[in-house]
Design a protein around this motif. Structure first.
Motif, short mmCIF file in Angstrom:
data_model
loop_
_atom_site.label_atom_id
_atom_site.label_comp_id
_atom_site.label_asym_id
_atom_site.label_seq_id
_atom_site.Cartn_x
_atom_site.Cartn_y
_atom_site.Cartn_z
N PRO A 78 8.24 -9.10 -10.87
CA PRO A 78 7.17 -9.32 -11.83
C PRO A 78 7.64 -10.03 -13.10
CG PRO A 78 7.26 -7.04 -11.08
CD PRO A 78 8.53 -7.70 -10.63
N VAL A 79 6.71 -10.73 -13.76
CA VAL A 79 7.03 -11.49 -14.97
C VAL A 79 6.01 -11.17 -16.05
CG1 VAL A 79 7.05 -13.80 -15.98
CG2 VAL A 79 8.20 -13.39 -13.81
N THR A 80 6.49 -10.93 -17.25
CA THR A 80 5.63 -10.71 -18.41
C THR A 80 6.26 -11.40 -19.61
OG1 THR A 80 4.94 -8.55 -17.59
CG2 THR A 80 4.58 -8.98 -19.91
N VAL A 81 5.44 -12.09 -20.39
CA VAL A 81 5.88 -12.68 -21.66
C VAL A 81 5.05 -12.05 -22.77
CG1 VAL A 81 6.05 -14.79 -23.04
CG2 VAL A 81 6.57 -14.85 -20.58
N ALA A 122 3.69 -10.51 -11.17
CA ALA A 122 3.09 -9.22 -11.49
C ALA A 122 3.22 -8.96 -12.96
CB ALA A 122 3.74 -8.13 -10.67
N ALA A 123 2.54 -7.92 -13.41
CA ALA A 123 2.55 -7.63 -14.84
C ALA A 123 3.18 -6.30 -15.11
CB ALA A 123 1.12 -7.63 -15.35
N LEU A 124 3.89 -6.20 -16.20
CA LEU A 124 4.37 -4.93 -16.71
C LEU A 124 3.60 -4.66 -17.99
CD1 LEU A 124 8.22 -5.45 -16.39
CD2 LEU A 124 6.70 -4.31 -14.79
N VAL A 125 3.10 -3.46 -18.15
CA VAL A 125 2.34 -3.16 -19.36
C VAL A 125 3.27 -2.99 -20.53
CG1 VAL A 125 0.45 -2.09 -18.10
CG2 VAL A 125 2.36 -0.69 -18.87
N ALA A 126 2.68 -2.92 -21.73
CA ALA A 126 3.48 -2.94 -22.96
C ALA A 126 4.50 -1.82 -23.01
CB ALA A 126 2.55 -2.86 -24.17
N GLY A 127 4.21 -0.68 -22.39
CA GLY A 127 5.13 0.44 -22.43
C GLY A 127 6.46 0.16 -21.77
N LEU A 128 6.51 -0.84 -20.88
CA LEU A 128 7.77 -1.18 -20.21
C LEU A 128 8.61 -2.11 -21.06
CD1 LEU A 128 6.69 -1.84 -16.54
CD2 LEU A 128 7.99 0.09 -17.40
N LEU A 129 8.04 -2.67 -22.11
CA LEU A 129 8.69 -3.76 -22.80
C LEU A 129 9.36 -3.30 -24.09
CD1 LEU A 129 6.01 -6.49 -22.23
CD2 LEU A 129 8.14 -6.14 -21.00
N ALA A 130 10.23 -2.32 -24.00
CA ALA A 130 11.01 -1.88 -25.16
C ALA A 130 12.24 -2.76 -25.23
CB ALA A 130 11.40 -0.42 -25.03
N GLY A 131 12.14 -3.92 -25.92
CA GLY A 131 13.17 -4.96 -25.89
C GLY A 131 14.54 -4.44 -26.26
N ASN A 132 15.58 -5.01 -25.61
CA ASN A 132 16.94 -4.55 -25.85
C ASN A 132 17.71 -5.43 -26.82
OD1 ASN A 132 17.39 -6.82 -24.35
ND2 ASN A 132 18.09 -5.73 -22.52
N GLY A 133 17.03 -6.44 -27.39
CA GLY A 133 17.69 -7.27 -28.39
C GLY A 133 18.70 -8.23 -27.82
N SER A 134 18.67 -8.46 -26.53
CA SER A 134 19.64 -9.36 -25.90
C SER A 134 18.98 -10.09 -24.75
CB SER A 134 20.84 -8.56 -25.38
OG SER A 134 20.42 -7.64 -24.38
N PRO A 154 -5.14 -5.68 -35.53
CA PRO A 154 -5.09 -4.48 -36.38
C PRO A 154 -5.25 -4.84 -37.86
CG PRO A 154 -2.89 -5.13 -35.73
CD PRO A 154 -3.83 -6.05 -35.00
N ALA A 155 -5.51 -3.80 -38.66
CA ALA A 155 -5.66 -4.02 -40.10
C ALA A 155 -4.35 -4.46 -40.73
CB ALA A 155 -6.18 -2.75 -40.77
N ASP A 156 -3.23 -3.99 -40.20
CA ASP A 156 -1.92 -4.42 -40.68
C ASP A 156 -0.92 -4.26 -39.54
OD1 ASP A 156 -1.33 -1.66 -40.53
OD2 ASP A 156 -1.93 -1.38 -42.62
N GLY A 157 0.30 -4.70 -39.78
CA GLY A 157 1.32 -4.63 -38.75
C GLY A 157 1.28 -5.82 -37.82
N ASP A 158 2.05 -5.75 -36.74
CA ASP A 158 2.16 -6.85 -35.79
C ASP A 158 1.09 -6.78 -34.71
OD1 ASP A 158 4.34 -7.69 -37.21
OD2 ASP A 158 5.83 -6.97 -35.77
N VAL A 159 0.78 -7.95 -34.16
CA VAL A 159 -0.10 -8.07 -33.00
C VAL A 159 0.78 -8.40 -31.80
CG1 VAL A 159 -2.07 -9.26 -31.98
CG2 VAL A 159 -1.96 -8.90 -34.45
N ARG A 160 0.63 -7.66 -30.71
CA ARG A 160 1.46 -7.88 -29.53
C ARG A 160 0.57 -8.39 -28.41
NH1 ARG A 160 6.28 -5.51 -30.73
NH2 ARG A 160 7.07 -5.50 -28.60
N LEU A 161 0.82 -9.62 -27.98
CA LEU A 161 0.03 -10.28 -26.93
C LEU A 161 0.84 -10.26 -25.64
CD1 LEU A 161 -1.09 -13.33 -29.10
CD2 LEU A 161 -2.38 -11.23 -28.67
N VAL A 162 0.32 -9.59 -24.62
CA VAL A 162 1.03 -9.44 -23.35
C VAL A 162 0.44 -10.43 -22.34
CG1 VAL A 162 1.71 -7.86 -21.51
CG2 VAL A 162 1.43 -7.01 -23.85
N HIS A 163 1.23 -11.45 -21.97
CA HIS A 163 0.79 -12.50 -21.07
C HIS A 163 1.35 -12.28 -19.67
CE1 HIS A 163 0.88 -14.25 -25.15
NE2 HIS A 163 -0.18 -14.94 -24.78
N THR A 164 0.53 -12.50 -18.67
CA THR A 164 0.99 -12.50 -17.28
C THR A 164 0.40 -13.71 -16.58
OG1 THR A 164 -0.90 -11.17 -16.52
CG2 THR A 164 1.06 -9.97 -17.21
#
Length: 500
Positions: free
Chosen positions: A80-83, A22-34, A135-145
């Motif tokens: 669910p799995v999301t990369v 399953a997929a989790l949308v980007a809003g769920l992916l606030a990484g915890n750094g670990s 985007p014009a600047d900043g990072d691009v976030r690619l959500v794979h499922t």
């Protein structure tokens, strides 16, 4: 397979064997750094990627919900799995053609699965990200499922999953003009930066009798079966299905056309509107075998007989996704749609018409576009395959005597086939079993020289309650790193025979 909601502080497993994980949308992916936890919290890792144009640093977030516990001999299904892959806009621009303002991406993550002294590699391959604006600047976030294989262990002890090498395929999604060809995908190989804890999670496994694992003397660690070190990827630790590097020649034979029709799949519960994403799809092929019972004749017909040169079906895997996160109103909803072109060989069957007259006939299946929809509604798993089909009868013999039915003896109209598999059908890549019932319409066009045989076939065949069961094997995706080629021939439903 039952799905149960975990209780806080308890050990009740959630089994989410969804059709393409399953997929989790980007809003769920606030990484915890670990490293990721057992609850499915995402782990955030740093990767160095090395294209010919120069090194690129990527931030990779992996969210993998694992069951709280498992038993020996029973498959463990991550999901669910999301990369999610974060790339700097400048790094991405070096990889894409000038003017590209959107990107498509595929990902394959190697995951080491280890228990006791054994290990094996599971390829989380064919993960797809929808068209993502640059985007014009900043990072691009690619959500794979995408699809995730199961793991089965034969011994008690903790099973640990660890992230490894990541391969990306980046392609401009900007429409071309002037008859230009579609840009080829740019490969990007990424390796974890040293010194990180790359664990995605751990699943405690007890044997089926409920006893605890024994410890290796002097180490306090669980021992492998028999107290001996098991071979890498040995019989005690199995990633299912196993992939091979062999090709299959021309696969698929055709590319399925059209658009998926998911109208027979479960709808999202009331709440926030799911996000809809069109995806490029992964072309491949698979074997699908079946058995259909004709209720009035009390007989069965084999579909795509494995003993008589079975054919593969063409698949375009994951062409659309519908996603709503678990934190949105209405809860988690995931639906992944795929297309298939089902060109089955003719079948031959013998029935006792009206209980005493042996009738042999050949059956030609005329099948429309096939939609394969899989996913989750909350913690409930669904899998649905639907299509319209007509039957044509020819080469009919009654008690060995030919009966001329003409060239147009067929069902008067197409009938709908809807097959449900629940968790028995793992996903479009790994297949499984589905079943349902069909209503066969009346026949028309049967007979020659003024003889009307329509009433005969309508009376003996047409009607409701005709059961059908299909079993799909693995789908070969030739362009995938973990291509599952050649596709396996699965067990014929009801035969009890092993696949090959």
């Amino acid at each position: 397979m039952n799905t149960r909601t975990p209780v806080k502080g308890g050990r009740r497993p959630v089994r989410l064997a969804s059709a393409a994980a399953a997929a989790l949308v980007a809003g769920l992916l606030a990484g915890n750094g670990s490293a990721a936890g057992e609850s499915g919290d995402p782990g955030t890792f740093s990767y160095d990627c090395g294209p010919e144009s120069g090194p690129t640093r990527a931030t990779v977030e992996v969210a993998a919900h694992l069951p709280a516990s498992a038993e020996t001999g029973k498959p463990v299904q991550p999901g669910p799995v999301t990369v999610q892959v974060g790339l700097a806009r400048g790094d991405l621009a070096r990889l894409l053609p000038d003017g590209a303002d959107a990107v498509l991406s595929t990902a394959s993550l190697a995951v080491e699965v280890s228990q006791n002294d054994q290990s094996a590699t599971a390829m989380w391959a064919d993960l797809a990200a929808p068209s993502t604006p640059v985007p014009a600047d900043g990072d691009v976030r690619l959500v794979h499922t995408g699809a995730v294989p199961t793991v089965t262990v034969g011994a008690a002890g903790d099973v640990t999953l660890t992230a490894g090498e990541l391969k990306l395929g980046l392609q401009s999604a900007t429409p071309t003009t002037g008859g230009q060809s579609t840009p080829k995908a740019v490969p990007l190989v990424c390796r974890p930066v040293a010194g990180q804890d790359l664990r995605l999670g751990t699943v405690p496994v007890a044997d089926s009798s409920g006893s605890e694992p024994s410890a290796t003397p002097g180490t306090g660690k669980p021992s492998a079966p028999g107290g001996e070190k098991g071979p890498k990827g040995g019989a005690g630790l199995t990633v299912q299905p196993r992939a091979t590097a062999a090709g299959t020649g021309k696969c698929p034979t055709v590319i399925p056309q059209g658009k998926a029709d998911p109208s027979d799949a479960p709808k999202a519960p009331p709440g926030a509107t799911p996000g809809e994403f069109d995806l490029p799809g992964s072309p491949g092929c698979a074997y699908a075998l079946g058995a259909a019972n004709i209720s009035k004749l009390n007989g069965a017909m084999i579909i795509n007989d494995p003993k008589h040169n079975p054919v593969t079906i063409s698949v375009l895997a994951v062409t659309h996704s519908s996603v709503r996160s678990s934190v949105q109103p209405g809860g988690l909803y995931l639906r992944l749609d795929s297309l298939a072109d089902l060109r089955l060989p003719d079948a031959e069957s013998t029935f006792l018409t009206f209980g005493f007259e042996p009738v042999t006939a050949k059956v030609r299946f005329e099948t429309g576009p096939v939609t394969i929809s899989t996913g989750n509604v909350g913690t409930s798993v669904f899998s649905v395959i639907s299509f319209k089909q007509s039957l044509r009868l020819y080469d009919v013999k009654v008690n060995g005597t030919p009966l001329d039915v003409g060239g147009s003896c067929r069902t008067a109209k197409p009938y709908k086939v809807v097959l449900n598999g629940g968790a028995k059908y793992t996903n479009v890549f790994y297949g499984g079993t589905l079943d349902g019932t069909i209503d066969i319409p009346e026949f028309s066009g049967c007979g020659t020289n003024g003889e009307d045989l329509d009433p005969l076939f309508t009376a003996s065949i047409s009607g409701p309650g005709n059961s059908i069961e299909m079993n799909q094997g693995t789908t070969c995706i030739p362009d995938s790193p973990d291509n599952l080629c050649p596709p396996n021939i699965p067990v014929l439903p009801g035969s009890g025979a092993a696949g090959r």
